[in-house]
Design a protein around this motif. Structure first.
Motif, PDB file in Angstrom:
ATOM      1  N   TRP A  43       0.858  -1.183   0.000  1.00  0.00           N
ATOM      2  CA  TRP A  43       0.000   0.000   0.000  1.00  0.00           C
ATOM      3  C   TRP A  43       0.891   1.230   0.000  1.00  0.00           C
ATOM      4  O   TRP A  43       1.690   1.420   0.907  1.00  0.00           O
ATOM      5  CB  TRP A  43      -0.891  -0.032   1.256  1.00  0.00           C
ATOM      6  N   ALA A  44       0.744   2.030  -1.039  1.00  0.00           N
ATOM      7  CA  ALA A  44       1.552   3.240  -1.149  1.00  0.00           C
ATOM      8  C   ALA A  44       0.918   4.338  -0.289  1.00  0.00           C
ATOM      9  O   ALA A  44      -0.100   4.920  -0.652  1.00  0.00           O
ATOM     10  CB  ALA A  44       1.630   3.682  -2.597  1.00  0.00           C
ATOM     11  N   LEU A  45       1.544   4.593   0.864  1.00  0.00           N
ATOM     12  CA  LEU A  45       1.022   5.620   1.759  1.00  0.00           C
ATOM     13  C   LEU A  45       1.160   7.002   1.139  1.00  0.00           C
ATOM     14  O   LEU A  45       0.245   7.823   1.183  1.00  0.00           O
ATOM     15  CB  LEU A  45       1.786   5.593   3.088  1.00  0.00           C
ATOM     16  N   THR A  46       2.331   7.230   0.592  1.00  0.00           N
ATOM     17  CA  THR A  46       2.583   8.498  -0.121  1.00  0.00           C
ATOM     18  C   THR A  46       3.317   8.137  -1.409  1.00  0.00           C
ATOM     19  O   THR A  46       3.533   6.960  -1.704  1.00  0.00           O
ATOM     20  CB  THR A  46       3.460   9.442   0.728  1.00  0.00           C
ATOM     21  N   ARG A  47       3.782   9.123  -2.095  1.00  0.00           N
ATOM     22  CA  ARG A  47       4.567   8.844  -3.301  1.00  0.00           C
ATOM     23  C   ARG A  47       5.883   8.170  -2.956  1.00  0.00           C
ATOM     24  O   ARG A  47       6.482   7.478  -3.766  1.00  0.00           O
ATOM     25  CB  ARG A  47       4.867  10.145  -4.057  1.00  0.00           C
ATOM     26  N   ASN A  48       6.349   8.402  -1.702  1.00  0.00           N
ATOM     27  CA  ASN A  48       7.681   7.921  -1.351  1.00  0.00           C
ATOM     28  C   ASN A  48       7.680   6.707  -0.420  1.00  0.00           C
ATOM     29  O   ASN A  48       8.690   6.019  -0.309  1.00  0.00           O
ATOM     30  CB  ASN A  48       8.482   9.033  -0.648  1.00  0.00           C
ATOM     31  N   ILE A  49       6.606   6.493   0.235  1.00  0.00           N
ATOM     32  CA  ILE A  49       6.628   5.461   1.282  1.00  0.00           C
ATOM     33  C   ILE A  49       5.499   4.462   1.054  1.00  0.00           C
ATOM     34  O   ILE A  49       4.365   4.838   0.758  1.00  0.00           O
ATOM     35  CB  ILE A  49       6.491   6.094   2.685  1.00  0.00           C
ATOM     36  N   SER A  50       5.849   3.200   1.226  1.00  0.00           N
ATOM     37  CA  SER A  50       4.853   2.134   1.078  1.00  0.00           C
ATOM     38  C   SER A  50       4.902   1.199   2.279  1.00  0.00           C
ATOM     39  O   SER A  50       5.966   0.978   2.872  1.00  0.00           O
ATOM     40  CB  SER A  50       5.139   1.299  -0.168  1.00  0.00           C
ATOM     41  N   PHE A  84      13.742   8.576  -1.161  1.00  0.00           N
ATOM     42  CA  PHE A  84      13.796  10.025  -1.121  1.00  0.00           C
ATOM     43  C   PHE A  84      15.004  10.470  -1.923  1.00  0.00           C
ATOM     44  O   PHE A  84      16.126  10.364  -1.427  1.00  0.00           O
ATOM     45  CB  PHE A  84      13.912  10.530   0.326  1.00  0.00           C
ATOM     46  N   GLY A  85      14.804  10.860  -3.115  1.00  0.00           N
ATOM     47  CA  GLY A  85      15.918  11.283  -3.956  1.00  0.00           C
ATOM     48  C   GLY A  85      16.901  10.146  -4.156  1.00  0.00           C
ATOM     49  O   GLY A  85      16.561   9.086  -4.671  1.00  0.00           O
ATOM     50  N   ALA A  86      18.126  10.382  -3.695  1.00  0.00           N
ATOM     51  CA  ALA A  86      19.172   9.374  -3.881  1.00  0.00           C
ATOM     52  C   ALA A  86      19.132   8.298  -2.810  1.00  0.00           C
ATOM     53  O   ALA A  86      19.915   7.355  -2.861  1.00  0.00           O
ATOM     54  CB  ALA A  86      20.538  10.048  -3.868  1.00  0.00           C
ATOM     55  N   HIS A  87      18.265   8.442  -1.866  1.00  0.00           N
ATOM     56  CA  HIS A  87      18.217   7.500  -0.742  1.00  0.00           C
ATOM     57  C   HIS A  87      17.042   6.545  -0.901  1.00  0.00           C
ATOM     58  O   HIS A  87      15.928   6.956  -1.223  1.00  0.00           O
ATOM     59  CB  HIS A  87      18.064   8.253   0.586  1.00  0.00           C
ATOM     60  N   ARG A  96      22.669   6.484  -3.791  1.00  0.00           N
ATOM     61  CA  ARG A  96      23.205   6.374  -5.142  1.00  0.00           C
ATOM     62  C   ARG A  96      23.449   7.761  -5.733  1.00  0.00           C
ATOM     63  O   ARG A  96      22.618   8.653  -5.628  1.00  0.00           O
ATOM     64  CB  ARG A  96      22.223   5.606  -6.018  1.00  0.00           C
ATOM     65  N   GLN A  97      24.637   7.867  -6.337  1.00  0.00           N
ATOM     66  CA  GLN A  97      24.971   9.073  -7.072  1.00  0.00           C
ATOM     67  C   GLN A  97      25.520   8.670  -8.423  1.00  0.00           C
ATOM     68  O   GLN A  97      25.697   7.476  -8.713  1.00  0.00           O
ATOM     69  CB  GLN A  97      26.010   9.885  -6.293  1.00  0.00           C
ATOM     70  N   GLU A  98      25.838   9.672  -9.188  1.00  0.00           N
ATOM     71  CA  GLU A  98      26.271   9.384 -10.551  1.00  0.00           C
ATOM     72  C   GLU A  98      27.544   8.552 -10.591  1.00  0.00           C
ATOM     73  O   GLU A  98      27.688   7.630 -11.392  1.00  0.00           O
ATOM     74  CB  GLU A  98      26.494  10.716 -11.299  1.00  0.00           C
ATOM     75  N   ASN A  99      28.474   8.854  -9.706  1.00  0.00           N
ATOM     76  CA  ASN A  99      29.765   8.165  -9.741  1.00  0.00           C
ATOM     77  C   ASN A  99      29.839   6.937  -8.842  1.00  0.00           C
ATOM     78  O   ASN A  99      30.872   6.272  -8.804  1.00  0.00           O
ATOM     79  CB  ASN A  99      30.893   9.124  -9.342  1.00  0.00           C
TER      80      ASN A  99
END
Lengths: 395, 680
Positions: free
Chosen positions: B413-420, B470-473, B525-528
Motif C-alpha cells: 500500500w503506497a502511503l505516499t509517493r515515497n513510502i509504502s 527520497f531522492g538518492a536514498h 546512489r549518485q552518478e559516480n
C-alpha cells in the motif's frame, strides 16, 4: 610474455598459500557444567559419594563442589540413614552398611543447581562358591562319589576339607545379575588390574563382550607326575579349550535356578601374577570368610551382584568404553551419553554386593598318549547337589 | 478405484491441454506487474519479499572468482545468512539449507554449488536475471519453505557473439548466435584448472605442502540452449545444463578423501505470449548425484567411510496467466507434476530408490487498485504420494498419499509517493528434505523424500514493513516471523555409515523451528557511485526434538544473530565489508569420571547439538573493474582481494585422525582474485 607468465605464477602461488590455512580448534561449548553424583551402595561399613562437575574440553582438571548437602534415606524403613561428610575434594563419606533388598533414596543439593535425586534397591548376595578338585566328606551332607570342599563359605567349621586348588565354582541361585572378573596383581604398579580376557563354561554367560578369541589353554610339558614315574603334559583348565574369551568381564544375567539345583562351572583367562591358593583353606576357614586374608600381592576373582540401574549403567558404560578405544573412525561422530539415573544431574546411584573368590593356577594332566600318565580328569558335577541356606553367608 | 484414476487422468490432461486452447485467441503480450520490485545493475527498488537484478547486478558483487554470481548477490541481501565463509550455501529467514529453492528457468537445481562452493554451476554468461523471493510467493513456486532464488536464462543473441573468460579458478568460453531465421543457439562451457594450478605451485614450492599431498580435481560445466522462435508470439526452447565437481586429496599416510557432485538438467519449454494471456509449458528431467568418501588410518586401522545421495526428477508443468477486468486483475493458474526417485546411502551399497509423485495445482489473482494498493493471493493444492509406503486399509486414501493446501498473500500500500507499507503471509509445504544432523566435516547434501514417518516440512511465515525512496536514498525496514514444522534431524550420525541408512526414516527425529528478525536495507546512489548496507538481526531456533535439550529450543546451525553487508562503489572501485556472527557447531564433549566396578573411566557428556559458536566472520573485500574495447573486442577486467585483513574465517572443520584432534580450515585468507573476459 615471460614477465606476464611469472606474474601469473606468483598470483597462483599466493592463492595456493592461502588455501593451506589450518588451525587446531578446541570446541568447548563453555556451557554451565552439570553436577555429577556417583554412589554405589555396598554392604561394607562405609559408603562413598563422589561429587564433581563436568569438565569442559578446554579444562585440564576437574572441578568439585565446595558446598553440598547429601543425605541417604532408607525408603524401606522410612528413615534418613545419615548425611555424607566431605572427606576430601570430591569425596563424601557416610558410615553406614547398606542392607540387602532395602530401597534407598539419595538426595544431593549443590548451591546454584536443582536438587539431585535417585532411588535404588540393594541386590542380594549371590550364592556362588568355589570348590577344589578333590572332594571330601562334609558333615551332614552325603553325595555318592563326590564330596565338596567349600573353603569360601563362612561358618566353614561344618566342613572338613584338605587344602587344594580351586578348580570349579558352583552357583546355587542368581537373584540379581552378576559380573565376574579376575584381578591380577601388577607388581610394577603395585595395583590390581582387571585381566583383559576371561572365559567360562557357565552355559548362561552373556556373550555381549566376546572378543572373537578362543581359549587356548597354556601347556606345560615334562611336569613330574606325582602318581607315576616320568613326566606328562599338563594344561591350564583344558576343559575350557575353544571357549570364547570375554573382554574383561563375565556377565551372568539373573536367573531362577531353584528348579535346576545350581550350576557348576570353571573359569580361566589371561590371569597373570600370583594366584596361589595352596594355603587358602586355612586362611578362609574362619568366621570372616573371604577377602581379608588375601595377601596384598595376590590375584583373586571378584563376583559382584548389581542393582537394576547399576546393571543398565554397566552395560552401557562397557559399550561406551569400547567406543572410546575403537579404531572405527565413524565412532568419533557418536554423541550418545552414558546412562544416568540421577534426576537433575549426571552420574549413577547404584548398589552392589561383592564376593571375592580364589582362583587357582592348577595345571591338569592331559592324555598325551603315554601310558604312564594318570589323568586326574576334570571335576565332575555331582548330581542333586544342594547347600542348605544356613551354610551360605547371611543375606 | 477406476473412477478415481480416470478422473485424475482427465483432470491432468485438461490442465495440460488448457493452454493450447487458449493461445489461439491471443496476439501480443505485454509485461505484467512484477510484485512491486525492480532492480537494475547497481540500484534496487527495494521490497521486503522479492528482489530482482540483471546480469550486471550479479556480476558486480565481489567474489573469490573475480566476478559475482547469483548466490553471492542474494547473500548480500537482508534476511539472508550464508553458510561457512566463502561458500554459496544460503539460509533465508530461519530456513535450512535445503529449504531454499534454486531454480533455472523454473526447474529446480539441487546441487548448485561449484568449485568447493565458491560459485554456482550456472555460467554467468547464460544469465539474464536473478530474482530472490522471500515471501508473497507466486503459485508456480512450490516445494520449499524458505525462499526461491530464480535464475532466468537469456535468449541467445540475434548476432554471432563469442566470449572467453579466465579467473582464478575457471576458464570459460561461450558462443551464441542465430542458426537461421527463427533458430538460435548458445553454448557456454567452463572448466577449472584448479588441479593444474595446484600441481604447478607444488612443483615449485614442495615444502608448502609437505611433499606428499596431491590434489585431484575435475570441475566443469556446460550450458547449451536451442531456441526456435515460432512467429512473434511463440517460442520453443530446449536447454541442457551439466556440471561436475569432483575433488580428491591424498595425504602421505595413504589417507585420502573424495568429494563430488554432478548435475544434469534438461529443459524443454514452450512459451506463448499474447495480448492478454501468457502460457508456458515446461518438461524437465533432472539428476543430482553427490558422494563423499573418506579413507583414513585411524589408530592403525584403515577406515572407509562413504555417503552418497542420488535424486532423479522428471517434471511437467503448465502455467497460464491472463488479464481480466480491463487489465486490473491478472489471474493465473497452473499445474506442476513431478515424479522423483531418491537413493541415499553408502557408496558401495546397493542403492534403494524411493519413488514419489508430487502434483501441485494453483490459482492466483493479483490486482492493482488505483495504483495505490497492490494485492496478490495464491492458493495451491498439493497431492503427494510416496509409492514405497506400506499399504494400509484406509478406505479413501492410499498409504503414503496426502493432500495439502498452501496459501500466499501479499499486499503493498503506497502511503505516499515515497513510502509504502508491505505485508506478506505464506503457508508453505516441502516434500523433499535435506537431512540435518550430518557429522561435523561432512558437507554432503542428503536429500530424502517425505515418507511414512517423515512428514512434509511446513512453514508459516509473515512479514511486514515499510519501504521508501527520497531522492538518492532508498530504504526498507521490516520484520518477519516464521514457524517451521516437521523438521527432520538425523539423530544417529554414526549409523549413516552403515546399512542403517537404508532405513533412515527410523533414525530421524522430528521437531519444529522458529525464526524472527529485523531486516534493514539502505542505498545511497549518485552518478559516480553508490553505497548499500543491508543488516539482519535475527534469531533462529529449533525445538521439540525429544533427544535434544528435552525438546527445549536450541540454536539452528546457522543462527547468526547479526549479519551486516556494506558495499561502497565509487567509479570502478568497490569495497565490501561483511560481518556475521559465528554459526553453531556441535561442541566437543564435556567429560566426567565414573566408576566401572573396580576401575574408573572418563565418560563423555554431550549436552546437545549446535552448542559451540564459531568465531565471528569478518571480511573486507576490495575490487576494481574496468571495461574497454580494442577493435571489435570488448574487455572486462576485474581485480580484487578477498579478505584484505586476512581474518581467519573458518571454512570447515575436520577431524585429523593422526593427532585425534579437530581442526578448522580457512579457505579465504587474503585471496587475490582476477577475471578477464573478452567478448567479440
Amino acid at each position: 610474455m615471460k614477465r606476464c607468465c611469472s606474474r601469473l605464477l606468483l598470483f597462483l602461488i599466493l592463492n595456493a598459500v592461502a588455501l593451506s590455512c589450518v588451525k587446531d580448534v578446541v570446541m568447548d561449548a563453555k556451557e554451565k557444567p552439570k553436577v555429577v553424583a556417583v554412589c554405589v551402595l555396598n554392604d561394607g561399613p562405609e559408603q562413598e559419594l563422589y561429587l564433581s562437575y563436568t569438565k569442559g574440553a578446554s579444562l585440564r582438571d576437574p572441578v568439585y563442589p565446595t558446598e553440598a548437602e547429601a543425605i541417604l534415606v532408607d525408603i524401606s524403613l522410612h528413615q534418613e540413614v545419615g548425611r555424607f561428610q566431605e572427606k576430601e575434594a570430591g569425596i563424601w563419606i557416610l558410615e553406614y552398611s547398606a542392607i540387602p533388598a532395602h530401597h534407598y533414596l539419595l538426595e544431593v543439593s549443590v548451591p546454584g543447581y536443582d536438587r539431585l535425586s535417585a532411588e535404588q534397591a540393594m541386590p542380594l548376595l549371590p550364592r556362588i562358591c568355589a570348590f577344589g578338585q578333590f572332594f571330601y566328606q562334609i558333615e551332614g551332607l552325603h553325595y555318592p562319589g563326590l564330596i565338596p570342599e567349600i573353603p569360601f563359605i563362612p561358618n566353614g567349621e561344618d566342613f572338613e576339607s584338605l587344602p587344594q586348588g580351586v578348580k570349579s565354582y558352583y552357583i546355587q541361585d542368581l537373584p540379581d545379575p552378576v559380573w565376574v572378573f579376575a584381578r591380577n596383581y601388577n607388581p610394577k604398579t603395585n595395583r590390581h588390574e582387571t585381566a583383559e580376557e576371561i572365559c567360562t563354561d557357565y552355559p548362561y554367560v552373556d556373550p555381549f563382550n566376546i572378543t572373537g578369541n578362543l581359549y587356548d589353554p597354556p601347556q606345560r610339558t615334562n611336569v613330574p607326575n606325582p602318581y607315576m614315574a616320568g613326566s606328562c603334559v599338563s594344561k591350564l583348565y583344558p576343559q575350557l579349550e575353544g571357549r570364547p574369551l570375554h573382554r574383561g568381564y563375565l556377565h551372568f544375567p539373573s536367573r531362577d535356578l531353584s528348579d535346576e539345583m545350581g550350576y557348576w562351572f570353571t573359569l580361566s583367562g589371561r590371569m597373570e601374577g600370583k594366584y596361589n591358593c595352596k594355603d587358602f583353606y586355612q586362611r578362609y576357614y574362619g568366621d570372616s570368610g573371604l577377602a581379608d586374608p588375601l595377601s596384598p600381592d595376590e590375584g583373586y576373582l571378584e563376583v559382584v551382584a548389581v542393582s537394576e540401574d547399576l546393571e543398565t549403567y554397566l552395560m552401557d558404560a562397557f559399550h561406551k568404553q569400547e567406543i572410546k578405544t575403537s579404531s572405527d573412525l565413524s565412532t568419533i561422530y557418536l554423541r550418545d551419553n552414558v546412562f544416568s539415573n540421577i534426576s537433575g544431574g549426571l552420574g549413577i546411584f547404584g548398589a552392589s554386593c561383592a564376593l571375592k573368590l580364589q582362583w587357582s593356577e592348577e595345571y591338569e594332566y592331559v592324555d598325551d598318549g603315554l601310558e604312564h600318565c594318570v589323568l586326574s580328569g576334570p571335576a565332575t558335577a555331582p548330581n542333586n547337589f544342594y547347600i542348605p541356606d544356613n551354610k551360605w553367608p547371611r543375606r | 478405484m477406476r473412477w478415481y484414476k480416470r478422473i485424475r487422468f482427465v483432470w491432468v490432461l485438461t490442465i495440460l491441454a488448457y493452454p493450447i486452447g487458449t493461445t489461439a485467441q491471443e496476439t501480443v503480450w505485454r509485461d505484467t506487474l512484477q510484485a512491486a520490485v525492480k532492480m537494475d545493475s547497481r540500484r534496487v527498488e527495494v521490497s521486503l519479499g522479492r528482489v530482482e537484478t540483471g546480469l550486471e547486478g550479479v556480476r558486480g558483487v565481489i567474489s573469490p572468482m573475480g566476478e559475482g554470481d547469483p548466490v553471492r548477490w542474494a547473500q548480500s541481501l537482508p534476511g539472508v545468512t550464508t553458510g561457512a565463509d566463502g561458500t554459496t550455501a544460503m539460509y533465508v529467514r530461519g530456513g535450512g539449507v535445503g529449504n531454499t529453492l534454486f531454480s533455472l528457468d523454473g526447474v529446480p537445481v539441487y546441487g548448485y554449488a561449484h568449485i568447493l562452493g565458491l560459485t554456482t554451476i550456472v555460467p554467468t554468461l547464460a544469465i539474464e536475471r536473478a530474482e530472490l523471493a522471500k515471501g508473497g510467493f507466486d503459485g508456480a513456486e512450490s516445494n520449499f519453505t524458505s525462499a526461491h532464488l530464480r535464475i532466468v536464462t537469456k535468449a541467445p543473441s540475434s548476432r554471432q557473439k563469442t566470449s572467453f573468460a579466465l579467473n582464478n579458478f575457471l576458464a570459460s568460453a561461450g558462443a551464441e548466435g542465430p542458426l537461421g531465421n527463427s533458430l538460435s543457439y548458445s553454448v557456454f562451457a567452463r572448466v577449472s584448472p584448479l588441479a593444474l594450478e595446484y600441481q604447478a605451485v607444488r612443483g615449485i614450492l614442495p615444502d608448502l605442502f609437505g611433499g606428499s599431498e596431491t590434489l585431484r580435481a575435475s570441475v566443469g560445466d556446460l550450458y547449451t540452449k536451442l531456441r526456435w522462435q515460432c512467429g512473434g508470439q511463440s517460442s520453443f526452447e530446449a536447454s541442457i545444463l551439466g556440471s561436475v565437481d569432483r575433488y580428491g586429496f591424498d595425504l602421505q599416510d595413504s589417507s585420502h578423501e573424495v568429494m563430488g557432485w554432478q548435475n544434469l538438467v534438461g529443459i524443454a519449454r514452450f512459451c506463448r505470449e499474447g495480448a492478454r494471456t501468457r502460457i508456458e509449458v515446461t518438461a524437465s528431467a533432472n539428476r543430482y548425484r553427490s558422494i563423499q568418501k573418506q579413507s583414513k588410518i585411524y589408530r592403525e586401522t584403515e577406515n572407509h567411510l562413504s555417503l552418497r545421495s542420488d535424486l532423479r526428477e522428471y517434471g511437467v508443468k503448465a502455467n497460464l496467466s491472463h488479464f481480466v477486468c480491463d487489465r486490473k486483475i491478472i489471474v493465473g493458474e497452473g499445474l506442476n507434476v513431478r515424479y522423483a526417485q531418491f537413493a541415499p546411502g553408502q557408496v558401495d551399497g546397493q542403492p534403494r530408490y524411493s519413488n514419489t509423485m508430487l502434483a501441485s495445482f494453483w490459482l492466483q489473482a493479483e490486482s492493482l487498485y488505483p495504483e495505490r494498493l497492490f494485492v496478490k493471493a495464491t492458493v495451491r493444492g498439493n497431492y503427494y504420494r510416496n509409492m514405497d509406503s506400506v499399504p494400509t486399509n484406509y478406505p479413501y486414501r492410499r498409504s503414503g498419499e496426502r493432500l495439502d493446501p498452501e496459501l500466499s498473500l501479499s499486499a503493498k500500500w503506497a502511503l505516499t509517493r515515497n513510502i509504502s507499507l508491505e505485508f506478506t503471509h505464506d503457508k508453505l509445504m516441502q516434500y523433499y528434505h535435506t537431512l540435518e544432523g550430518l557429522p561435523v566435516g561432512w558437507s554432503l547434501d542428503m536429500i530424502v523424500p517425505t515418507g511414512e514417518h517423515a512428514k512434509p516440512e511446513m512453514a508459516h511465515q509473515s512479514s511486514a514493513g515499510i519501504s521508501g525512496s527520497f531522492g538518492a536514498h532508498r530504504f526498507s525496514i521490516g520484520g518477519f516471523h516464521k514457524r517451521l514444522k516437521n523438521l527432520i534431524y538425523y539423530k544417529y550420525s554414526q549409523a549413516l555409515f552403515s546399512g542403517a541408512l537404508a532405513t533412515w526414516e527410523n533414525q530421524i527425529e522430528i521437531g519444529d523451528g522458529r525464526a524472527y528478525g529485523l531486516e534493514v536495507y539502505y542505498e545511497f546512489r549518485q552518478e559516480n557511485g553508490c553505497a548499500r548496507v543491508s543488516y539482519t538481526l535475527s534469531k533462529t531456533t529449533r525445538e521439540g526434538f525429544p533427544s535434544f535439550y528435552d525438546g527445549q529450543p536450541f540454536h539452528a546451525r546457522f543462527d547468526r544473530r547479526h549479519v551486516l553487508n556494506a558495499t561502497v562503489q565509487w567509479r570502478d572501485f568497490m569495497a565490501t565489508f561483511i560481518l556475521q556472527s559465528g554459526h553453531w557447531e556441535n561442541g566437543q564433549a564435556e567429560t566426567y569420571k565414573l566408576p566401572f566396578l573396580e576401575d574408573s573411566w572418563w565418560a563423555d557428556y554431550y549436552s546437545g547439538v549446535n552448542n559451540y559458536q564459531m568465531p565471528t566472520v569478518i571480511r573486507l573485500d576490495l575490487g576494481w573493474q574496468k571495461s574497454f574495447c580494442t577493435g571489435r573486442v570488448e574487455h572486462t577486467v576485474n581485480l580484487g582481494v578477498c579478505n584484505v585483513t586476512n581474518h581467519f574465517n573458518p571454512f570447515m572443520l575436520y577431524f585429523d585422525p593422526r593427532t585425534e584432534s579437530w581442526k578448522e580450515i580457512a579457505l579465504l585468507p587474503l585471496l587475490p582474485n582476477f577475471s578477464w573476459r573478452l567478448t567479440f
